[in-house]
Design an enzyme around this catalytic site. Structure first.
Site, PDB file in Angstrom:
ATOM      1  N   GLN A  57      -4.352  -5.135   6.994  1.00 26.02           N
ATOM      2  CA  GLN A  57      -5.296  -6.170   6.539  1.00 26.02           C
ATOM      3  C   GLN A  57      -5.047  -7.503   7.254  1.00 26.02           C
ATOM      4  O   GLN A  57      -5.677  -8.506   6.925  1.00 26.02           O
ATOM      5  CB  GLN A  57      -5.181  -6.378   5.018  1.00 26.02           C
ATOM      6  CG  GLN A  57      -5.401  -5.122   4.185  1.00 26.02           C
ATOM      7  CD  GLN A  57      -6.835  -4.605   4.249  1.00 26.02           C
ATOM      8  OE1 GLN A  57      -7.754  -5.291   4.702  1.00 26.02           O
ATOM      9  NE2 GLN A  57      -7.035  -3.381   3.811  1.00 26.02           N
TER      10      GLN A  57
ATOM     11  N   LYS B  51     -10.521  -0.775  10.503  1.00 25.69           N
ATOM     12  CA  LYS B  51     -10.699  -1.946   9.634  1.00 25.69           C
ATOM     13  C   LYS B  51     -11.067  -3.191  10.442  1.00 25.69           C
ATOM     14  O   LYS B  51     -11.195  -4.280   9.898  1.00 25.69           O
ATOM     15  CB  LYS B  51      -9.412  -2.209   8.846  1.00 25.69           C
ATOM     16  CG  LYS B  51      -9.095  -1.106   7.831  1.00 25.69           C
ATOM     17  CD  LYS B  51      -7.876  -1.451   7.027  1.00 25.69           C
ATOM     18  CE  LYS B  51      -7.283  -0.268   6.320  1.00 25.69           C
ATOM     19  NZ  LYS B  51      -7.986   0.134   5.091  1.00 25.69           N
TER      20      LYS B  51
ATOM     21  N   CYS C 247      -4.803   2.528  -3.585  1.00 25.13           N
ATOM     22  CA  CYS C 247      -3.569   3.059  -2.961  1.00 25.13           C
ATOM     23  C   CYS C 247      -2.403   2.112  -3.195  1.00 25.13           C
ATOM     24  O   CYS C 247      -1.589   1.873  -2.289  1.00 25.13           O
ATOM     25  CB  CYS C 247      -3.752   3.314  -1.463  1.00 25.13           C
ATOM     26  SG  CYS C 247      -5.019   4.500  -1.086  1.00 25.13           S
TER      27      CYS C 247
ATOM     28  N   ASP D  24       3.163  -4.304   7.958  1.00 26.29           N
ATOM     29  CA  ASP D  24       1.951  -3.514   7.764  1.00 26.29           C
ATOM     30  C   ASP D  24       0.782  -4.479   7.976  1.00 26.29           C
ATOM     31  O   ASP D  24       0.448  -5.285   7.106  1.00 26.29           O
ATOM     32  CB  ASP D  24       1.942  -2.925   6.349  1.00 26.29           C
ATOM     33  CG  ASP D  24       0.609  -2.288   6.002  1.00 26.29           C
ATOM     34  OD1 ASP D  24      -0.336  -2.386   6.803  1.00 26.29           O
ATOM     35  OD2 ASP D  24       0.509  -1.706   4.908  1.00 26.29           O
TER      36      ASP D  24
ATOM     37  N   HIS E  72       0.868  -1.184   0.000  1.00 31.33           N
ATOM     38  CA  HIS E  72       0.000   0.000   0.000  1.00 31.33           C
ATOM     39  C   HIS E  72       0.906   1.236   0.000  1.00 31.33           C
ATOM     40  O   HIS E  72       2.018   1.183   0.527  1.00 31.33           O
ATOM     41  CB  HIS E  72      -0.834  -0.059   1.285  1.00 31.33           C
ATOM     42  CG  HIS E  72      -1.897   0.983   1.420  1.00 31.33           C
ATOM     43  ND1 HIS E  72      -1.629   2.265   1.835  1.00 31.33           N
ATOM     44  CD2 HIS E  72      -3.231   0.931   1.240  1.00 31.33           C
ATOM     45  CE1 HIS E  72      -2.758   2.955   1.902  1.00 31.33           C
ATOM     46  NE2 HIS E  72      -3.747   2.162   1.535  1.00 31.33           N
TER      47      HIS E  72
HETATM   48  N1  PMP Z   1      -1.778  -0.729   4.520  1.00 28.41           N
HETATM   49  C1  PMP Z   1      -2.736  -1.470   3.975  1.00 28.41           C
HETATM   50  C2  PMP Z   1      -2.394  -2.848   3.477  1.00 28.41           C
HETATM   51  C3  PMP Z   1      -4.030  -0.981   3.877  1.00 28.41           C
HETATM   52  O1  PMP Z   1      -4.988  -1.727   3.330  1.00 28.41           O
HETATM   53  C4  PMP Z   1      -4.315   0.311   4.375  1.00 28.41           C
HETATM   54  C5  PMP Z   1      -5.705   0.908   4.264  1.00 28.41           C
HETATM   55  N2  PMP Z   1      -6.300   0.761   3.028  1.00 28.41           N
HETATM   56  C6  PMP Z   1      -3.282   1.044   4.945  1.00 28.41           C
HETATM   57  C7  PMP Z   1      -2.016   0.499   5.008  1.00 28.41           C
HETATM   58  C8  PMP Z   1      -3.487   2.424   5.497  1.00 28.41           C
HETATM   59  O2  PMP Z   1      -4.330   2.401   6.599  1.00 28.41           O
HETATM   60  P1  PMP Z   1      -4.881   3.764   7.215  1.00 28.41           P
HETATM   61  O3  PMP Z   1      -5.442   4.543   6.077  1.00 28.41           O
HETATM   62  O4  PMP Z   1      -5.915   3.313   8.189  1.00 28.41           O
HETATM   63  O5  PMP Z   1      -3.714   4.442   7.860  1.00 28.41           O
END
Ligand code: PMP
Length: 406
Positions: A201, A224, A361, A198, A121
């Site tokens: 997920q 999430k 993203c 990270d 991401h």
């Molecule tokens: N890493 C991953 C794999 C994600 O799916 C996301 C959210 N889509 C994020 C980081 C970022 O999370 P946040 O926007 O809650 O900081």
């Protein structure tokens, strides 16, 4: 798992959208919130709204107990050794940036390497790009296999003794790939590097044991995993966090302030400058209680069944391309022939079905997939086979709607 009881806990699911009962298949973007979480946040504001760690008055003590109680719930949930290793942040993004800035600027220099993967991401790419630029380090990528997985052999080849940080997703938000964290951690450590996971997920969908994974940092977001927005967690090993400087300075995080110098509180508070997201942390605690009560193992099993079912049903739809490996977490990213994912998501929305469309993203990954965008259906504990039937029916409707492109 009593799916009816689970669904009953989520008020938002019981509504019509565009004249159809809502089918929510966008939990990877943000999950829905059970009434237990909504009520807990409301109780705080109605009953004991107060700042934490400051006053001696009764409301303040109550708020502090709940806030720190939530930290203990997080600790237990991820099997950390101590609450000192659990830092509340605004979310995954803030947690990763904290490590990149604090640990990174101190420990990474010219000639060093930072290793990530192309499935990350943006939140787990850009902080490392910025760190590489600021320090003269090199950003390296472990290559992806055709199915969107990584090989440990490639990790072995990419990580060298110049590598200082390895950062990768527990679960890809696009491919659903579940990365072999424990094995990658061992390779990182063998080379003297630290590993950041990270877990945005990961934490919502599987049992996470940070000690068993032996990861140095684990970042995730409350929103999430049935919790509120604005709250997340940075787990870090105490030995590392102790050596790291805070990145935000101000109230709450100090021990003594003199005119020209100051000292910091001990862990975890030295990383929590300013008034924290009190309601958010308390809400996250309630979300963890909820998930624990339902049972993480039950949730994993439920999602697994949904994925199997969805894949089978989706394979019946002509012109559908599914991205990612066979073994995956609870999401399916796909494209339907030449229909743009935004058009697809718009037709589904008219049927009351919410899916994500876009680059998720993850622009480098889109490039690797050789697409500009994809659609994604993501599942959570409250989804059912009926949701999937409606979704697949929606795909058929989309095909009829855009008939001329087939
Ligand atoms: N890493 C991953 C794999 C994600 O799916 C996301 C959210 N889509 C994020 C980081 C970022 O999370 P946040 O926007 O809650 O900081």
């Amino acid at each position: 798992m009593d799916i009816k009881a689970v669904r009953d806990a989520f008020p938002i699911l019981h509504q019509e959208v565009n004249g159809h009962p809502l089918v929510y298949l966008d939990s990877s973007a943000t999950s829905q919130k059970p009434v237990q979480v909504i009520d807990k946040i409301s109780e705080y504001y109605r009953g004991y709204n107060s700042n934490v760690h400051r006053g001696v008055h009764t409301l303040g003590t109550h708020a502090t107990d709940e806030y720190e109680g939530a930290r203990e719930k997080v600790r237990k949930f991820i099997h950390a050794n101590s609450t000192q290793e659990v830092i509340f942040t605004r979310g995954t993004t803030t947690a990763i940036n904290t490590v990149a800035v604090s640990y990174g600027r101190e420990n990474v220099g010219e000639g060093d390497e930072i290793v990530i993967t192309p499935m990350e991401h943006h939140s787990n790419i850009i902080p490392w790009q910025q760190l590489a630029k600021a320090t003269g380090a090199t950003l390296k990528y472990v290559p992806l296999q055709a199915d969107g997985t990584i090989l440990l052999d490639d990790v072995e080849k990419t990580v060298t003794e110049n590598t200082k940080i390895v950062a990768l997703a527990h679960v890809s938000n696009v491919l659903g790939t579940i990365n072999p964290i424990k094995e990658v951690a061992a390779i990182a450590h063998k080379n003297g590097a630290v590993i950041l996971v990270d877990g945005a997920q990961g934490a919502p969908h599987m049992n996470v044991d940070v000690q068993d994974l032996d990861c140095d940092f684990y970042a995730f977001s409350g929103h999430k995993m049935c919790g509120p927005t604005g709250i997340g967690v940075l787990y870090g090993k105490k030995s590392l966090l102790n050596e790291m400087e805070p990145v935000e300075f101000g109230g709450e995080m100090i021990d003594f302030v003199n005119l020209y110098d100051s000292t910091w509180k001990e862990l975890p508070w030295k990383f929590e400058g300013g008034t924290p997201v009190i309601a958010g942390a308390i809400g996250l605690g309630a979300a963890i209680d909820f998930l624990t009560e339902v049972g993480l193992d039950q949730i994993v099993e439920h999602e697994h069944k949904l994925i199997e079912y969805a894949r089978k049903q989706m394979e019946q739809v002509e012109g559908l391309t599914i991205y990612g490996p066979e073994k995956r977490a609870g999401l399916i990213t796909f494209n339907l022939s030449d229909v743009h994912p935004h058009d697809l998501a718009t037709v589904l929305d008219a049927e009351g079905i919410a899916v994500r469309a876009g680059h998720h993203c993850a622009q480098p990954l889109m490039k690797w997939l050789e697409v500009s965008a994809t659609a994604r259906a993501s599942f959570y504990l409250y989804n059912t086979e009926e949701d999937i039937d409606r979704f697949v029916q929606g795909l058929q409707t989309t095909k009829e709607y855009f008939g001329d492109v087939f």
